[in-house]
Design an enzyme around this catalytic site. Structure first.
Site, short mmCIF file in Angstrom:
data_model
loop_
_atom_site.label_atom_id
_atom_site.label_comp_id
_atom_site.label_asym_id
_atom_site.label_seq_id
_atom_site.Cartn_x
_atom_site.Cartn_y
_atom_site.Cartn_z
N GLU A 127 78.71 89.97 57.37
CA GLU A 127 79.62 91.12 57.24
C GLU A 127 78.81 92.30 56.72
O GLU A 127 77.70 92.11 56.20
CB GLU A 127 80.77 90.78 56.27
CG GLU A 127 81.61 89.63 56.80
CD GLU A 127 82.88 89.37 55.99
OE1 GLU A 127 83.12 90.09 54.99
OE2 GLU A 127 83.62 88.44 56.37
N GLU A 370 69.21 84.81 60.89
CA GLU A 370 69.40 83.38 60.52
C GLU A 370 68.71 83.06 59.19
O GLU A 370 68.18 81.97 58.99
CB GLU A 370 68.96 82.46 61.66
CG GLU A 370 69.78 82.77 62.91
CD GLU A 370 70.01 81.61 63.85
OE1 GLU A 370 69.83 80.46 63.43
OE2 GLU A 370 70.37 81.88 65.00
N1 CAA Z 1 73.77 71.98 54.64
C1 CAA Z 1 74.89 71.48 54.09
N2 CAA Z 1 75.46 72.02 52.96
C2 CAA Z 1 74.85 73.08 52.41
C3 CAA Z 1 73.68 73.65 52.96
C4 CAA Z 1 73.14 73.06 54.11
N3 CAA Z 1 72.04 73.56 54.68
N4 CAA Z 1 73.31 74.70 52.19
C5 CAA Z 1 74.20 74.79 51.20
N5 CAA Z 1 75.14 73.80 51.33
C6 CAA Z 1 76.28 73.53 50.45
C7 CAA Z 1 75.83 73.29 49.04
O1 CAA Z 1 75.47 71.95 48.83
C8 CAA Z 1 77.06 73.69 48.26
O2 CAA Z 1 77.99 72.63 48.35
P1 CAA Z 1 78.90 72.14 47.10
O3 CAA Z 1 80.09 73.02 47.13
O4 CAA Z 1 79.19 70.74 47.42
O5 CAA Z 1 78.06 72.33 45.87
C9 CAA Z 1 77.64 74.86 49.07
O6 CAA Z 1 77.10 74.70 50.39
C10 CAA Z 1 77.23 76.21 48.53
O7 CAA Z 1 75.81 76.25 48.56
P2 CAA Z 1 74.94 77.15 47.59
O8 CAA Z 1 75.52 77.07 46.21
O9 CAA Z 1 73.51 76.81 47.77
O10 CAA Z 1 75.26 78.59 48.18
P3 CAA Z 1 74.67 80.00 47.79
O11 CAA Z 1 75.79 80.96 47.81
O12 CAA Z 1 73.81 79.90 46.58
O13 CAA Z 1 73.74 80.45 49.03
C11 CAA Z 1 72.17 80.53 50.78
C12 CAA Z 1 73.12 79.72 49.91
C13 CAA Z 1 71.10 79.57 51.16
C14 CAA Z 1 71.58 81.75 50.14
C15 CAA Z 1 73.02 80.98 52.01
O14 CAA Z 1 73.96 81.98 51.67
C16 CAA Z 1 72.16 81.48 53.16
O15 CAA Z 1 71.57 80.68 53.88
N6 CAA Z 1 72.09 82.81 53.35
C17 CAA Z 1 71.49 83.35 54.57
C18 CAA Z 1 72.57 83.66 55.56
C19 CAA Z 1 72.13 83.51 56.96
O16 CAA Z 1 71.24 82.74 57.30
N7 CAA Z 1 72.79 84.25 57.83
C20 CAA Z 1 72.55 84.14 59.23
C21 CAA Z 1 73.60 84.85 60.00
S1 CAA Z 1 73.79 84.22 61.62
C22 CAA Z 1 72.56 84.93 62.52
O17 CAA Z 1 71.69 85.57 62.01
C23 CAA Z 1 72.61 84.63 63.99
C24 CAA Z 1 71.89 85.59 64.85
O18 CAA Z 1 72.03 86.78 64.73
C25 CAA Z 1 71.04 85.09 65.90
#
Ligand code: CAA
Length: 388
Positions: A127, A370
């Site tokens: 977003e 991503e």
């Molecule tokens: N697999 C399964 N579960 C997962 C996971 C994974 N890879 N990563 C996190 N989780 C779970 C955690 O275990 C946690 O679960 P519980 O509620 O059981 O504890 C929950 O998800 C929350 O996880 P975090 O506390 O780690 O979450 P966070 O808010 O600290 O952030 C982050 C995690 C890694 C920073 C995440 O926000 C992230 O990856 N950010 C990047 C966003 C992204 O990649 N965007 C891409 C957009 S799509 C795109 O780009 C497509 C395109 O254009 C081609």
């Protein structure tokens, strides 16, 4: 460890290479220039099974494994990174997630057309105010009084294939008090009222892959289109991105290979001070570092793809760290290699007469979408230290 490919894997690699070299390479520069979406090529890639490589044939895909997918992605990206990202979203972000979390009806209704390239899919997570911090989304989905549908309001941005995609996987807040556990996933259709496409984003690279904002204005999503369990949307978004990141790593490797192979030809042909520039030690350093980083990227990608395949076969758990390492290293390799390739080609590397400057522009996005390189480092570090 045995890295020999199976007959089936070689088959899809060859099919992807033949199509990429004969149908994409000749038009890639023109699509980059015009920014037009390469719909005809995407349809043909669908017919070859490239839009749903791992999707079972029963749902319109090629029914192959995770290694076959990365091999095909690398070949397409070597020809054009824009075609590759469209392929990646259809395969890993759309089909993979629905196959993993969807009902039989959802799989039948939505996967078939996307996996066969008849329709285009999108992934609506980011977003305007929540990119890296994906859980900070504002889009809301409220269940109607009669429980028949959700009313969705909010804005998604940077949606790859957004201007053309017919179907999308959307993430929205269903319970604002529960943070990441209050987010759910939905399958949305673009031709319903309240689904509003914004203007196409003008971009530095991957210009033929269309990108835009999508606004939801009282969009009604049937309740049966919720994907997976309520409140599990964020977790499913993250696990689908684990697969997606392997696709982007492969895209990055394809871009790097194209720039590297062009450089090899050039350093043999181009002469300076009476000898081919490949004879100079400073060029040799560049070539050696390009090749080494490329092969290291390939191994990290294979490692991640094997871990993903093991999970698919029920023999392994999460492959989050492997995917993050592959994407981090391959995307930074793509940037390094294309930078060196421009330098090796000198003025010709800077000229639009050659594809080198396009590779350089296309490489940058692989460090951003991503999950940025900073996010990949955070994911890797958290997983090995346990410290958040
Ligand atoms: N697999 C399964 N579960 C997962 C996971 C994974 N890879 N990563 C996190 N989780 C779970 C955690 O275990 C946690 O679960 P519980 O509620 O059981 O504890 C929950 O998800 C929350 O996880 P975090 O506390 O780690 O979450 P966070 O808010 O600290 O952030 C982050 C995690 C890694 C920073 C995440 O926000 C992230 O990856 N950010 C990047 C966003 C992204 O990649 N965007 C891409 C957009 S799509 C795109 O780009 C497509 C395109 O254009 C081609």
């Amino acid at each position: 460890m045995d890295f020999r490919l199976s007959e089936e894997q070689e088959m899809i690699q060859d099919a992807a290479r033949d199509f990429a070299q004969s149908q994409i390479v000749p038009v890639a520069a023109a699509f980059d220039e015009s920014g037009e979406f390469p719909l005809d090529n995407i349809r043909q890639m669908g017919e070859l099974g490239l839009m749903g490589v791992e999707v079972p044939q029963a749902y319109g895909g090629a029914g192959m494994d995770g290694i076959a997918y990365v091999l095909a992605m690398i070949e397409i990206a070597k020809a054009d990174a824009a075609h590759a990202v469209i392929m990646s979203v259809n395969n890993s972000l759309f089909c993979y997630g629905i196959l993993k979390n969807g009902t039989e009806t959802q799989k039948q209704k939505y996967v078939r057309d996307i996996a066969s390239g008849k329709k285009i899919g999108a992934y609506l997570l980011t977003e305007p105010q929540s990119g890296s911090d994906a859980a900070a989304m504002n889009t809301q989905a409220k269940l109607s009084k009669d429980g028949s549908h959700f009313v969705i309001n909010g804005k998604k941005s940077w949606i790859t294939s957004g201007p053309v995609a017919e179907y999308g996987v959307l993430f929205a807040v269903t319970d604002p008090d529960k943070g990441a556990r209050g987010i759910s996933a939905f399958i949305v259709e673009a031709d319903r009222p309240g689904y509003i496409r914004g203007k196409k984003e003008p971009k530095l690279g991957i210009r033929a892959s269309a990108t835009c904002e999508i606004e939801f204005d009282n969009y009604h999503c049937p309740a049966e289109n919720m994907l997976g369990e309520p409140g599990m949307g964020f977790i499913s978004a993250m696990s689908v991105l684990d697969a997606g990141r392997i696709g982007i790593a492969s895209q990055a490797l394809g871009i790097a290979l194209a720039a590297y192979e062009a450089s090899i030809e050039y350093v043999k042909e181009r002469k300076a001070f009476g000898q081919p520039i490949g004879a100079f030690q400073m060029t040799q350093t560049k070539i050696a570092d390009m090749k080494t980083r490329i092969e290291a990227s390939r191994l990290l990608i294979y490692q991640a793809a094997i871990a993903k395949q093991s999970q698919a076969e029920g023999n392994g758990g999460r492959f989050t760290t492997e995917a993050a390492m592959a994407k981090l290293f391959a995307s930074e390799t793509a940037m390094f290699v294309t930078h060196q390739a421009v330098q090796i080609h000198g003025g010709m590397g800077y000229s639009r007469e050659m594809p080198i400057e396009r590779y350089f522009r296309d490489a940058k996005i692989t460090e951003i979408y991503e999950g940025t390189s900073e996010i990949q480092r955070m994911v890797i570090s958290r997983s090995v230290t346990g410290i958040r």
